[in-house]
Write a protein that holds these residues in place. Structure first.
Motif, mmCIF file in Angstrom:
data_model
loop_
_atom_site.group_PDB
_atom_site.id
_atom_site.type_symbol
_atom_site.label_atom_id
_atom_site.label_comp_id
_atom_site.label_asym_id
_atom_site.label_seq_id
_atom_site.Cartn_x
_atom_site.Cartn_y
_atom_site.Cartn_z
ATOM 1 N N ALA A 45 0.824 -1.212 0.000
ATOM 2 C CA ALA A 45 0.000 0.000 0.000
ATOM 3 C C ALA A 45 0.854 1.257 0.000
ATOM 4 O O ALA A 45 0.459 2.290 -0.550
ATOM 5 N N ALA A 46 2.036 1.179 0.629
ATOM 6 C CA ALA A 46 2.913 2.350 0.691
ATOM 7 C C ALA A 46 3.644 2.582 -0.621
ATOM 8 O O ALA A 46 3.939 3.720 -0.992
ATOM 9 N N VAL A 47 3.950 1.489 -1.329
ATOM 10 C CA VAL A 47 4.736 1.592 -2.564
ATOM 11 C C VAL A 47 3.894 2.068 -3.734
ATOM 12 O O VAL A 47 4.337 2.880 -4.557
ATOM 13 N N THR A 48 2.664 1.583 -3.857
ATOM 14 C CA THR A 48 1.869 1.776 -5.061
ATOM 15 C C THR A 48 1.593 3.234 -5.438
ATOM 16 O O THR A 48 1.641 3.581 -6.623
ATOM 17 N N ILE A 64 -4.955 2.694 -11.406
ATOM 18 C CA ILE A 64 -5.029 1.817 -10.229
ATOM 19 C C ILE A 64 -5.862 0.580 -10.541
ATOM 20 O O ILE A 64 -5.528 -0.536 -10.117
ATOM 21 N N TRP A 65 -6.931 0.729 -11.309
ATOM 22 C CA TRP A 65 -7.771 -0.419 -11.669
ATOM 23 C C TRP A 65 -6.997 -1.397 -12.557
ATOM 24 O O TRP A 65 -7.095 -2.613 -12.381
ATOM 25 N N LYS A 66 -6.194 -0.883 -13.484
ATOM 26 C CA LYS A 66 -5.364 -1.760 -14.326
ATOM 27 C C LYS A 66 -4.349 -2.519 -13.470
ATOM 28 O O LYS A 66 -4.107 -3.712 -13.699
ATOM 29 N N ILE A 67 -3.749 -1.823 -12.508
ATOM 30 C CA ILE A 67 -2.782 -2.478 -11.618
ATOM 31 C C ILE A 67 -3.487 -3.531 -10.763
ATOM 32 O O ILE A 67 -2.938 -4.611 -10.511
ATOM 33 N N THR A 68 -4.707 -3.233 -10.317
ATOM 34 C CA THR A 68 -5.480 -4.191 -9.522
ATOM 35 C C THR A 68 -5.714 -5.471 -10.306
ATOM 36 O O THR A 68 -5.529 -6.581 -9.780
ATOM 37 N N LYS A 69 -6.123 -5.337 -11.565
ATOM 38 C CA LYS A 69 -6.354 -6.530 -12.398
ATOM 39 C C LYS A 69 -5.053 -7.300 -12.610
ATOM 40 O O LYS A 69 -5.036 -8.538 -12.580
ATOM 41 N N GLY A 70 -3.961 -6.579 -12.818
ATOM 42 C CA GLY A 70 -2.665 -7.234 -12.967
ATOM 43 C C GLY A 70 -2.258 -7.970 -11.702
ATOM 44 O O GLY A 70 -1.672 -9.055 -11.758
ATOM 45 N N PHE A 190 -7.988 -6.382 -3.168
ATOM 46 C CA PHE A 190 -9.002 -5.325 -3.144
ATOM 47 C C PHE A 190 -8.824 -4.409 -1.938
ATOM 48 O O PHE A 190 -9.125 -3.208 -2.025
ATOM 49 N N ALA A 191 -8.309 -4.947 -0.826
ATOM 50 C CA ALA A 191 -8.050 -4.089 0.331
ATOM 51 C C ALA A 191 -6.933 -3.098 0.033
ATOM 52 O O ALA A 191 -7.064 -1.894 0.270
ATOM 53 N N VAL A 192 -5.810 -3.612 -0.508
ATOM 54 C CA VAL A 192 -4.656 -2.753 -0.789
ATOM 55 C C VAL A 192 -5.007 -1.681 -1.808
ATOM 56 O O VAL A 192 -4.792 -0.479 -1.573
ATOM 57 N N TYR A 193 -5.534 -2.092 -2.950
ATOM 58 C CA TYR A 193 -5.754 -1.114 -4.019
ATOM 59 C C TYR A 193 -6.998 -0.267 -3.783
ATOM 60 O O TYR A 193 -7.109 0.832 -4.334
ATOM 61 N N GLY A 194 -7.913 -0.768 -2.948
ATOM 62 C CA GLY A 194 -9.010 0.093 -2.518
ATOM 63 C C GLY A 194 -8.504 1.229 -1.649
ATOM 64 O O GLY A 194 -8.876 2.395 -1.834
#
Length: 316
Positions: A45-48, A64-70, A190-194
């Protein structure tokens, strides 16, 4: 006929109860297991957010959504089958594999600490110029290149999360392991990228509140507080992530060395902590965590010194 139908319905009900119980067990195990990977999750979460630094606000959430899918592909399509196969065919490889992750986490955490105190990272001169050049190139990267870079970083962190999680359910049946890891992968992603999605929009939300027509002075001050507090929040998350990486990495290495026959590091910590057990569980946990963190920092610093020496030799 009626008796046979009743027996069939009883069997179906029994199967449904077992399935429900299994589902509850998987959810409970997944919840406990995901907490073991907390250090890597916080660091993720800190890096993204750095990957969307300088990007147009309109493109932040789509990226962020593209990274989430990846990230989901990394965890569920790439990493999950590999580690399940290893746990089935070569269960003894789990501890060394986990320790590789512990070395990596310790190195990453120690490198950040050394950079903060001015003993590591990029110095002045050629290294600093190279870093500046890299930053200029990063600014010129396309959106797809940013996403690829973020997904590759996520691949490393996701591997750690999944291996740590697998280690917690290594004694479970293969199906339970698979279900738990799938659930952990979904929950963590989903927790991290949310959270990341919220973090990168806090300053925009603050600006909108501060400049909203008709807003009270209190709301405007709150909006400005969000804008000014965002950098401090990201800094705090980064510090917590670094400490968590050192703690998790050090604990993995202490336990791993003990399982592989090198007992004295783990036993030394255990004997010291025993002397403080009368002070309560919280103090014991803090002592164990502190020693794990220090061990991770020591090992990580040694690795950083070796890596730095190799880099200097290659530069020459």
């Amino acid at each position: 006929m009626a008796a046979g139908l009743a027996a069939l319905l009883d069997d179906i009900a029994l199967i449904a109860k077992k399935a429900a119980a299994t589902t509850d067990d998987v959810a409970a195990i997944a919840g406990r297991t995901s907490t073991k990977a907390a250090g890597v999750v916080i660091d993720d979460a800190a890096v993204t957010p750095k990957f969307v630094a300088g990007v147009s606000p309109a493109r932040e959430l789509p990226i962020i959504w593209k990274i989430t899918k990846g990230s989901l592909v990394n965890k569920l399509i790439i990493i999950l089958p590999i580690i399940l196969l290893l746990s089935w065919l070569l269960p003894g490889a789990l501890t060394p594999l986990l320790m590789l992750g512990g070395f990596y986490l310790s190195y990453e955490g120690a490198e950040k600490v050394l950079e903060k105190v001015g003993l590591g990272g990029h110095g002045e001169g050629e290294a600093g110029e190279d870093e500046a050049g890299e930053r200029d190139e990063e600014k010129d990267q396309s959106e797809s290149a940013l996403v690829r870079g973020a997904i590759f970083t996520d691949l490393i962190l996701s591997a750690e999360i999944m291996v740590i999680s697998l280690n917690e359910v290594a004694d479970q049946p293969l199906l339970t392991r698979a279900l738990v890891l799938i659930l952990v992968g979904l929950m963590v992603t989903f927790a991290v990228y949310g959270v990341v999605g919220v973090l990168i929009k806090i300053d925009d939300i603050g600006l909108a509140i501060a400049h909203k027509q008709g807003a009270s002075e209190g709301m405007k001050k709150f909006g400005l507080f969000l804008v000014k507090g965002m950098p401090k929040l990201l800094t705090a998350i980064g510090i917590i992530g670094t400490l968590a990486m050192l703690w998790v990495g050090g604990h993995i290495l202490l336990v791993g060395f003990d399982e592989l026959g090198l007992h004295w590091p783990y036993q030394t910590v255990h004997h010291v902590v025993e002397n403080f057990e009368h002070l309560g569980g919280a103090v014991t946990w803090l002592m164990e965590t502190g020693f794990s963190l220090l061990f991770g920092l020591l090992v990580g610093a040694l690795i950083a010194v070796v890596v730095g020496g190799v880099k200097k030799l290659r530069a020459r």
